[in-house]
Design a protein around this motif. Sequence first.
Motif, PDB file in Angstrom:
ATOM      1  N   LEU A 110       0.815  -1.216   0.000  1.00 16.48           N
ATOM      2  CA  LEU A 110       0.000   0.000   0.000  1.00 16.48           C
ATOM      3  C   LEU A 110       0.845   1.260   0.000  1.00 16.48           C
ATOM      4  CD1 LEU A 110      -2.774  -0.726   2.583  1.00 16.48           C
ATOM      5  CD2 LEU A 110      -3.110   0.489   0.473  1.00 16.48           C
TER       6      LEU A 110
ATOM      7  N   ARG B 278       6.695   5.560   3.791  1.00 10.91           N
ATOM      8  CA  ARG B 278       5.740   5.937   2.751  1.00 10.91           C
ATOM      9  C   ARG B 278       6.506   6.360   1.501  1.00 10.91           C
ATOM     10  NH1 ARG B 278       3.514   9.134   6.923  1.00 10.91           N
ATOM     11  NH2 ARG B 278       3.667  10.996   5.626  1.00 10.91           N
TER      12      ARG B 278
ATOM     13  N   PRO C   5      -3.235   6.206   2.495  1.00 14.62           N
ATOM     14  CA  PRO C   5      -4.425   5.363   2.395  1.00 14.62           C
ATOM     15  C   PRO C   5      -5.053   5.183   3.782  1.00 14.62           C
ATOM     16  CG  PRO C   5      -2.460   4.198   1.610  1.00 14.62           C
ATOM     17  CD  PRO C   5      -2.009   5.522   2.103  1.00 14.62           C
TER      18      PRO C   5
ATOM     19  N   TYR D  64      -6.281   2.705   5.202  1.00 13.07           N
ATOM     20  CA  TYR D  64      -5.803   1.512   5.893  1.00 13.07           C
ATOM     21  C   TYR D  64      -4.584   1.848   6.745  1.00 13.07           C
ATOM     22  CZ  TYR D  64      -4.407  -3.304   6.700  1.00 13.07           C
ATOM     23  OH  TYR D  64      -4.078  -4.487   7.303  1.00 13.07           O
TER      24      TYR D  64
ATOM     25  N   MET E 288     -10.996   0.300   2.489  1.00  9.37           N
ATOM     26  CA  MET E 288     -10.325   0.121   1.203  1.00  9.37           C
ATOM     27  C   MET E 288     -11.281  -0.450   0.168  1.00  9.37           C
ATOM     28  SD  MET E 288      -7.523   1.320   2.057  1.00  9.37           S
ATOM     29  CE  MET E 288      -6.551   1.165   0.570  1.00  9.37           C
TER      30      MET E 288
ATOM     31  N   THR F  53     -13.510   1.202  -3.808  1.00  4.62           N
ATOM     32  CA  THR F  53     -13.313   0.458  -5.053  1.00  4.62           C
ATOM     33  C   THR F  53     -14.647   0.056  -5.673  1.00  4.62           C
ATOM     34  OG1 THR F  53     -11.202  -0.390  -4.294  1.00  4.62           O
ATOM     35  CG2 THR F  53     -12.296  -1.629  -6.031  1.00  4.62           C
TER      36      THR F  53
ATOM     37  N   PRO G 169     -13.700   8.058  -4.837  1.00  6.38           N
ATOM     38  CA  PRO G 169     -12.919   8.229  -3.607  1.00  6.38           C
ATOM     39  C   PRO G 169     -13.841   8.220  -2.388  1.00  6.38           C
ATOM     40  CG  PRO G 169     -12.313   9.883  -5.229  1.00  6.38           C
ATOM     41  CD  PRO G 169     -13.523   9.181  -5.752  1.00  6.38           C
TER      42      PRO G 169
ATOM     43  N   TYR H  92     -12.840  11.777   4.151  1.00  3.54           N
ATOM     44  CA  TYR H  92     -11.567  11.198   4.584  1.00  3.54           C
ATOM     45  C   TYR H  92     -11.228  11.649   6.007  1.00  3.54           C
ATOM     46  CZ  TYR H  92      -6.443  10.436   4.158  1.00  3.54           C
ATOM     47  OH  TYR H  92      -5.142  10.056   4.337  1.00  3.54           O
TER      48      TYR H  92
ATOM     49  N   THR I 120      -5.762   2.351  -5.429  1.00  4.10           N
ATOM     50  CA  THR I 120      -4.647   2.500  -4.483  1.00  4.10           C
ATOM     51  C   THR I 120      -3.447   1.633  -4.868  1.00  4.10           C
ATOM     52  OG1 THR I 120      -6.068   1.104  -3.131  1.00  4.10           O
ATOM     53  CG2 THR I 120      -5.768   3.358  -2.415  1.00  4.10           C
TER      54      THR I 120
ATOM     55  N   GLU J  40      -1.562  -0.738  -3.721  1.00  3.34           N
ATOM     56  CA  GLU J  40      -1.326  -2.178  -3.607  1.00  3.34           C
ATOM     57  C   GLU J  40      -1.682  -2.903  -4.896  1.00  3.34           C
ATOM     58  OE1 GLU J  40      -3.836  -0.573  -2.337  1.00  3.34           O
ATOM     59  OE2 GLU J  40      -5.523  -1.819  -1.704  1.00  3.34           O
TER      60      GLU J  40
ATOM     61  N   ARG K 117      -4.561  10.534  -3.573  1.00  7.62           N
ATOM     62  CA  ARG K 117      -4.984   9.433  -2.702  1.00  7.62           C
ATOM     63  C   ARG K 117      -5.224   8.151  -3.481  1.00  7.62           C
ATOM     64  NH1 ARG K 117      -9.180  12.944   0.882  1.00  7.62           N
ATOM     65  NH2 ARG K 117      -7.580  14.038   2.064  1.00  7.62           N
ATOM     66  N   TYR K 118      -5.583   8.292  -4.748  1.00  5.45           N
ATOM     67  CA  TYR K 118      -5.864   7.118  -5.572  1.00  5.45           C
ATOM     68  C   TYR K 118      -5.009   7.218  -6.829  1.00  5.45           C
ATOM     69  CZ  TYR K 118      -9.734   6.670  -2.331  1.00  5.45           C
ATOM     70  OH  TYR K 118     -10.471   6.551  -1.184  1.00  5.45           O
TER      71      TYR K 118
END
Lengths: 125, 848
Positions: B118, B205, B215, B217, B289, B293, B298, B302, B525, B527, B548-549
């Motif tokens: 991530l 990061r 993210p 998560y 997460m 999706t 988004p 947040y 994201t 991952e 963010r994405y």
Amino acid sequence: MQVFGKTQDNLWTLIAAPTIWGFHFLFSYFLAAYRCAPNADIFKDIGGTRVAIAGVTIVCLLLILLILRRAWREWRAEGGGYQNAKDTPEARERFLEFSTLLLALLSLAAVLFETMPIFVFWDCR
Amino acid sequence: MTGHMGDAADQRDQEDEEVRRGQEERLREVWAAPKGWRYWSAVNNTEVGVWYTALSFAFMLFAGVLALIMRAQLAVPENDLVSPSFYDQAFTLHGTAMMFLFAVPIFEAVAIILLPQLLGARDLPFPRLSAFGFWCFLIGGVFVMGSIFFGAAPSSGWFMYPPLTTDETYTPGYGPDIWLLGLSFIEVASLAAAVELIVGTLKCRPPGMRLNLMPLYAWYVLVVAGMILFAFPPLIAGDILFELERMFDWPFFDPSRGGDPILWQHLFWIFGHPEVYIVFLPAIALVAMIVPTFAQRPILGYSWIVLAAVGTGFISFGLWVHHMYTTGLPSISLGFFSAASEAVAIPTGVQIFVFIATLLTGRVIYSVPMLFVSGALANFVIGGLTGVMVALVPFDWQAHDTYFIVAHLHYVLIGGMLFPVAAGVYYYWPLVAGRKLSDRLGRIAFWLMFIGFNVAFLPMHFSGLAGMPRRVWTYPESLGVGTANLISSVGAFIFAAGILVIVWDVLRPRGNEPYAKRNPWNAGTLEWLVEMPGENWGVRSIPVVTSRYPIWEQPHFIEDVDKGRFYLPDAEEMKRETIITSVLDGTPLQCLRVPGPSFMPMVAAIFTGAVFIFTTFHWWAATVVAMVLAAISIMVWLWRGTALIPEKPEKDVGLGLKLPLYKSGPHSVGWWAMFITMMGDATAFLGLIFGYYYFFTIHADFPPPATVGPGVLWPSVAFGLFAVAWATALGSRLSNQAGRVGLARALMAAGAVVALAASAALLWGPYVTGLRPTAHVYPATVWVITIWTAAHGVAGSLMLGYCLARSLAGRMTPEHDIDISNVALYWHFVGFTVIVAVATLAYVPVLT
């Protein structure tokens, strides 16, 4: 932490308000537990304890309000937007300020919650 | 820095396919998992994370079988399918395993797999620490669970209340010892994971990922790891007191000698309630997460999720007494905890609304993970609402220790944790195995689980209110809960059938089923940069993140990463490397060399585990040998694998950026790991101090006059010596840094000796004043605080000796001084411990 003028927010300023809640919570619990221990005389009046907790509550509320005010003003000064997903230091700052604001509001509510028992219980029953 | 990264890359011939192939070969070789039997020396997150996850699931299935045996026993009134003794062991191990061997470890396991991916990092900063945690978990878990096959399992419920558990008459055998020592050992693994995950989130990061772009998560991981750090140590403190009472008859929980069983309840639940949120938040992080999706947008709000995570993290520490409403504490105390228990519903509710709002404003695709998420939200809300009910003291007095509580906690845990984890299994399976799980089987599993769960647990609200206590082996027909129990048992087996479908889906032979397409769910994201099947290196190059994405919002993102147009596209020196960045803005700071495969974590875990296991059976000589071997193996591991001096001071990581290869002090990840570990250590110590002041509060004559012991003299002498040792640690760091290596070495040697003398002086106080720990809780408490503090002095002495050896061996120099920086930091914490310990033991008795 600075009160007037701008400050740079970070993870510590973010958790300042809930930390004050934590202090308030532990203080209230420990003081009442200490005053009532060993719990033999359950009708013992705890007026002093309740006043002390009320006093600490006022201080804690003021501190949280100070944090709230700072976060609010700085967040508003930058336009107060809710969109802070941009790749700029300003967006990061605004995100932290707004999150601090939310956490301060939550902490304010939580401290008020924590104070309610002193209006209801007069002794150690 | 957005968009196409072509320009800088051209200078490195990054567009040349031949060059890229060479880079890929090197990366593949450097990050390859070891072959053959050496496979078990792997430390990379792609191996350790998967082992960890598989093992937690195995324990979950085992504990699930125990639950089915219990439901079979309870299906009809006055049943005798299993013996009461076996039933007690079954419910104890069911709760213990589900909490300690599944719910918490699965968080660590999944985070070890997902977090580097991530964050676009090649690995977390301490892969060997993760491996150590895994081996501890394996050894401790098998030890605890295996005991049921010998009829020796703990049988007093997963919270082990004394005096039932401390008295040989009621609990003969090793059951409670296995529980205490086995789980203490696993708690060490949890703390190791917490250190790894906090440093990983803050320092690993990708460049450009500011706090506001992290993210969700990762936000949850940060909060939960922080919670573990402050929640587990009080339990470790409690375990120490408990085991001292069981083994050596130190009367911490024995009222006839001044002890108090309620102290254990405090220490257990100071851990136990945050634990519920430690379990819940990472699972809800998976939801955070998955929801964007499948809503194909988004997340909405947040900041509100960050509020929820951080707010819950704090307030969850103010709830512990709501498990103790019936212990006779004053109502005003109960009031504080009731208020906090109601307040925590605010942040918990906020995140549910955020998810609903995101779904309402998106175009939801109802695939299997989304189905499980919906089931999770529905069930969790029911559990949350009954939680608000039992947070109220008068209601709790009625429902306490009944099946109503059993229903409540299963709605919270299965709704809030198991369903999201099932969603996560379906969502992230392609990331682990390169293929999607079956959509058809997933739907069957979901409906079996959802229906089975509600059929099993909804009637328990009724049986509880009708008066059925929890943890009973059987019940009389006249109680009138026979039908409800039969329905519950049928539901439990339907639910289990659903779990079996998932197990089959995961394990079934795939034949030549094709791999999934890349980014199979069209997520945004990092991952999902992973290739199908994945490469061990994680990301082909470490990207610059500006949103963010990134996969949705940064043009050509996947292509730029794949073509190595970002950082570290190569492994020229054949070393495993990742990038360390700053906390606020993700500015690159260092190129960190991370260690590769090694058997040392496994060896260290085996010896450390042996210490705990031998102690359980009172094999003292073997315990001491294992202790020495554990210390040596940890030293060997550190000596060979940490604070390595690189062959050059800095390296070109790509895009024209040069980064240092070595950083020490607060700029190094090791310093932060020490800092975080010692925060946990200090919390455990404060747990012991809490015990002292707890007795101080409930007893009029605690502490007795200072003449009883340990007196003022010897603690004061120890204090002076500790102050000298602390000063030598600090002095050796400063003089080494200033290039005065000779002076630094002399100070380290002196410090190592003085630290031992200080520890001895501290122990001498209670010894010479004749405090007998078995006589009363006061001497026992004095001894435990003294021993804890002295043990830290001895460890500090070893560390100074280690630094001296490093310096003499040329592995530590004035420029490369990670070791002594970290040891000096350790000594600051020892200083704090000594001040609190001496003030409490020597000066409080004088003042009162």
